[in-house]
Scaffold this motif. Structure first.
Motif, PDB file in Angstrom:
ATOM      1  N   ARG A 124      43.567 -20.810  -3.280  1.00 51.90           N
ATOM      2  CA  ARG A 124      43.382 -19.594  -2.498  1.00 51.90           C
ATOM      3  C   ARG A 124      43.655 -19.886  -1.027  1.00 51.90           C
ATOM      4  O   ARG A 124      43.778 -21.032  -0.608  1.00 51.90           O
ATOM      5  N   GLY A 125      43.748 -18.831  -0.238  1.00 50.79           N
ATOM      6  CA  GLY A 125      43.871 -18.991   1.203  1.00 50.79           C
ATOM      7  C   GLY A 125      45.261 -19.375   1.651  1.00 50.79           C
ATOM      8  O   GLY A 125      46.233 -19.348   0.891  1.00 50.79           O
ATOM      9  N   GLN A 126      45.360 -19.774   2.913  1.00 48.40           N
ATOM     10  CA  GLN A 126      46.660 -20.054   3.504  1.00 48.40           C
ATOM     11  C   GLN A 126      47.328 -21.292   2.910  1.00 48.40           C
ATOM     12  O   GLN A 126      48.545 -21.452   3.024  1.00 48.40           O
ATOM     13  N   SER A 165      30.773 -20.217  -9.185  1.00 50.99           N
ATOM     14  CA  SER A 165      31.289 -21.489  -8.681  1.00 50.99           C
ATOM     15  C   SER A 165      32.679 -21.352  -8.080  1.00 50.99           C
ATOM     16  O   SER A 165      33.062 -22.144  -7.212  1.00 50.99           O
ATOM     17  N   LEU A 166      33.441 -20.379  -8.532  1.00 49.19           N
ATOM     18  CA  LEU A 166      34.822 -20.219  -8.097  1.00 49.19           C
ATOM     19  C   LEU A 166      34.989 -19.091  -7.090  1.00 49.19           C
ATOM     20  O   LEU A 166      36.115 -18.683  -6.785  1.00 49.19           O
ATOM     21  N   THR A 167      33.885 -18.594  -6.564  1.00 49.65           N
ATOM     22  CA  THR A 167      33.942 -17.593  -5.501  1.00 49.65           C
ATOM     23  C   THR A 167      34.186 -18.303  -4.178  1.00 49.65           C
ATOM     24  O   THR A 167      33.441 -19.222  -3.816  1.00 49.65           O
ATOM     25  N   PRO A 168      35.232 -17.937  -3.433  1.00 49.95           N
ATOM     26  CA  PRO A 168      35.510 -18.629  -2.163  1.00 49.95           C
ATOM     27  C   PRO A 168      34.328 -18.552  -1.209  1.00 49.95           C
ATOM     28  O   PRO A 168      33.649 -17.527  -1.121  1.00 49.95           O
ATOM     29  N   THR A 169      34.085 -19.627  -0.495  1.00 52.10           N
ATOM     30  CA  THR A 169      32.994 -19.653   0.464  1.00 52.10           C
ATOM     31  C   THR A 169      33.411 -18.921   1.740  1.00 52.10           C
ATOM     32  O   THR A 169      34.595 -18.721   2.015  1.00 52.10           O
ATOM     33  N   THR A 170      32.419 -18.567   2.527  1.00 51.72           N
ATOM     34  CA  THR A 170      32.707 -17.891   3.796  1.00 51.72           C
ATOM     35  C   THR A 170      33.236 -18.859   4.848  1.00 51.72           C
ATOM     36  O   THR A 170      33.821 -18.428   5.841  1.00 51.72           O
ATOM     37  N   THR A 171      33.040 -20.147   4.634  1.00 54.60           N
ATOM     38  CA  THR A 171      33.445 -21.131   5.635  1.00 54.60           C
ATOM     39  C   THR A 171      34.738 -21.868   5.276  1.00 54.60           C
ATOM     40  O   THR A 171      35.310 -22.543   6.111  1.00 54.60           O
ATOM     41  N   LEU A 172      35.187 -21.748   4.008  1.00 55.44           N
ATOM     42  CA  LEU A 172      36.471 -22.324   3.604  1.00 55.44           C
ATOM     43  C   LEU A 172      36.939 -21.575   2.363  1.00 55.44           C
ATOM     44  O   LEU A 172      36.339 -21.710   1.293  1.00 55.44           O
ATOM     45  N   ASP A 173      38.019 -20.795   2.515  1.00 54.25           N
ATOM     46  CA  ASP A 173      38.406 -19.890   1.433  1.00 54.25           C
ATOM     47  C   ASP A 173      39.017 -20.587   0.220  1.00 54.25           C
ATOM     48  O   ASP A 173      39.202 -19.954  -0.813  1.00 54.25           O
ATOM     49  N   LYS A 174      39.287 -21.875   0.333  1.00 53.45           N
ATOM     50  CA  LYS A 174      39.838 -22.596  -0.816  1.00 53.45           C
ATOM     51  C   LYS A 174      38.783 -23.476  -1.495  1.00 53.45           C
ATOM     52  O   LYS A 174      39.119 -24.392  -2.246  1.00 53.45           O
ATOM     53  N   TYR A 175      37.520 -23.180  -1.237  1.00 54.57           N
ATOM     54  CA  TYR A 175      36.436 -23.997  -1.776  1.00 54.57           C
ATOM     55  C   TYR A 175      35.362 -23.107  -2.364  1.00 54.57           C
ATOM     56  O   TYR A 175      35.053 -22.030  -1.830  1.00 54.57           O
ATOM     57  N   GLY A 176      34.796 -23.557  -3.495  1.00 55.63           N
ATOM     58  CA  GLY A 176      33.695 -22.858  -4.134  1.00 55.63           C
ATOM     59  C   GLY A 176      32.461 -23.727  -4.155  1.00 55.63           C
ATOM     60  O   GLY A 176      32.100 -24.339  -3.151  1.00 55.63           O
ATOM     61  N   GLU A 217      46.941 -18.053  -9.096  1.00 54.49           N
ATOM     62  CA  GLU A 217      45.892 -17.888  -8.106  1.00 54.49           C
ATOM     63  C   GLU A 217      44.529 -18.237  -8.679  1.00 54.49           C
ATOM     64  O   GLU A 217      43.629 -18.693  -7.967  1.00 54.49           O
ATOM     65  N   SER A 218      44.369 -18.043  -9.990  1.00 52.44           N
ATOM     66  CA  SER A 218      43.080 -18.306 -10.633  1.00 52.44           C
ATOM     67  C   SER A 218      42.869 -19.780 -10.964  1.00 52.44           C
ATOM     68  O   SER A 218      41.804 -20.158 -11.456  1.00 52.44           O
ATOM     69  N   ALA A 219      43.868 -20.627 -10.719  1.00 50.37           N
ATOM     70  CA  ALA A 219      43.724 -22.051 -11.011  1.00 50.37           C
ATOM     71  C   ALA A 219      42.752 -22.696 -10.028  1.00 50.37           C
ATOM     72  O   ALA A 219      42.593 -22.261  -8.890  1.00 50.37           O
ATOM     73  N   PHE A 220      42.098 -23.770 -10.479  1.00 47.95           N
ATOM     74  CA  PHE A 220      41.160 -24.487  -9.636  1.00 47.95           C
ATOM     75  C   PHE A 220      41.118 -25.941 -10.092  1.00 47.95           C
ATOM     76  O   PHE A 220      41.672 -26.291 -11.151  1.00 47.95           O
TER      77      PHE A 220
END
Length: 360
Positions: free
Chosen positions: A300-302, A282-293, A310-313
């Motif tokens: 994550r991301g810019q 669930s917390l793996t960044p998607t290929t289309t938005l790096d701050k979303y799982g 960094e591990s917070a969500f």
């Protein structure tokens, strides 16, 4: 309930109390506009309010550290709308469906196991469960009287420009484009309802909320238009937020218990309720938005905040709602009705107050 916080934590609490969301407590503006319609510059077809709406309370929240309450503020038991935080609850229900074998493969087309028109046709039949969970399905159609076009070109967050919102966009292949689209999330909720064969609030209550000791006060509402027949029984499909009314009505106390459950990797009292690797997926960044799982926001991301782990969500909802989880530091923070631009400062104050080594 009030809890005496340390002076450093009190600074975070005071910040939350001093920066209440600008949304009216009645949830409608004096001109009659619903907060959601105003928030997303929404008008025209498909924007009518078709679910329940309730007046809101004031700022409230709970902070847990290493499983213990260290601060709270406001009415933490008040049952209020919570908007898109409901999406993260849907993500967890998808995890239960995987555990139960109701979803055998996240990369299988949803239409393979959900009959009917919503996941059929040349385009929608190629959409997988993973696409739906990552918000990049490009699902096209109408469900419960709402067409997905209503959220085309939708932007959220600081600097959002919704001047084109609702204009028809040519959709791409499933998995090709991230779009925060509430109609598509409602289609996911419907698909999960079909797989479980019973109302999602019942599944959530029996499998998660009761076992973790949540109250009986929360409820999850759909639309007046979202009643469907499942195995001969009329049931209501719930929504992924309160965009057009409905959604999850819940208190900060229950959010905190849920957040602690997630912080513990879906385990409670020694029982692994979610699949052991579900939160990792669930917390793996998607290929289309790096701050979303899988319907969770990542640091994550810019746009990542370097002052936070960094591990917070987090699970986030319009109007100033957040369940923020820092698993390595064992922190769970629930904020209700905190003006969204002020959330980063609150979290920075929180981290400064609770900085130190995590329990081994």
């Amino acid at each position: 309930m009030t809890f005496a916080a340390t002076s450093a934590l009190q600074a975070a609490v005071d910040h939350a109390l001093a920066h209440e969301t600008a949304w009216p407590r009645e949830m409608y503006y004096p001109d009659g506009a619903y907060v959601g319609n105003r928030e997303w510059d929404e008008s025209g077809p498909w924007t009518e309010i078709v679910g329940p709406v309730a007046p809101r309370g004031g700022p409230a929240g709970v902070i847990l550290h290493r499983g213990q309450r260290v601060a709270d503020w406001g009415d933490t038991t008040r049952t209020d709308m919570t908007f898109s935080i409901a999406k993260s609850y849907l993500s967890v229900l998808a995890g239960l469906a995987v555990k139960d074998g109701l979803i055998a493969d996240l990369d299988a087309p949803v239409g393979d196991s959900v009959p009917g028109p919503h996941f059929s046709g040349d385009h929608n039949r190629r959409i997988t469960w993973r696409h739906m969970l990552q918000m990049n399905s490009e699902w096209r159609g109408e469900i419960f009287g709402k067409d997905d076009q209503v959220d085309h070109y939708r932007q959220i967050g600081a600097g959002a420009d919704n001047s084109r919102k609702g204009q028809l966009r040519e959709v791409g292949a499933p998995g090709s484009h991230y779009e925060y689209n509430d109609v598509r999330v409602n289609a996911l909720a419907y698909a999960l309802l079909c797989r479980f064969g019973c109302p999602l609030p019942e599944v959530l209550r029996e499998r998660i909320m009761d076992p973790i000791g949540a109250s009986a006060d929360w409820r999850w509402e759909g639309y007046s238009t979202s009643w469907v027949e499942i195995d001969g029984t009329r049931v209501q499909s719930v929504t992924g937020g309160g965009h057009w009314g409905g959604g999850l009505f819940i208190g900060a106390e229950d959010h905190a218990k849920f957040g602690q459950f997630i912080c513990q990797n879906g385990q409670w009292d020694g029982v692994q309720i979610l699949p052991e690797d579900w939160m990792r997926q669930s917390l793996t960044p998607t290929t289309t938005l790096d701050k979303y799982g899988f319907l969770w926001w990542l640091n994550r991301g810019q746009d990542a905040n370097p002052a936070l782990p960094e591990s917070a969500f987090s699970a986030q909802g319009a109007g100033g709602h957040m369940i923020w989880i820092a698993p390595e530091q064992e922190i769970v923070a629930v904020m209700r009705w905190l003006a969204p631009p002020q959330a980063p400062k609150f979290l920075e104050l929180l981290m400064a107050a609770l900085s130190g080594p995590a329990r081994s």
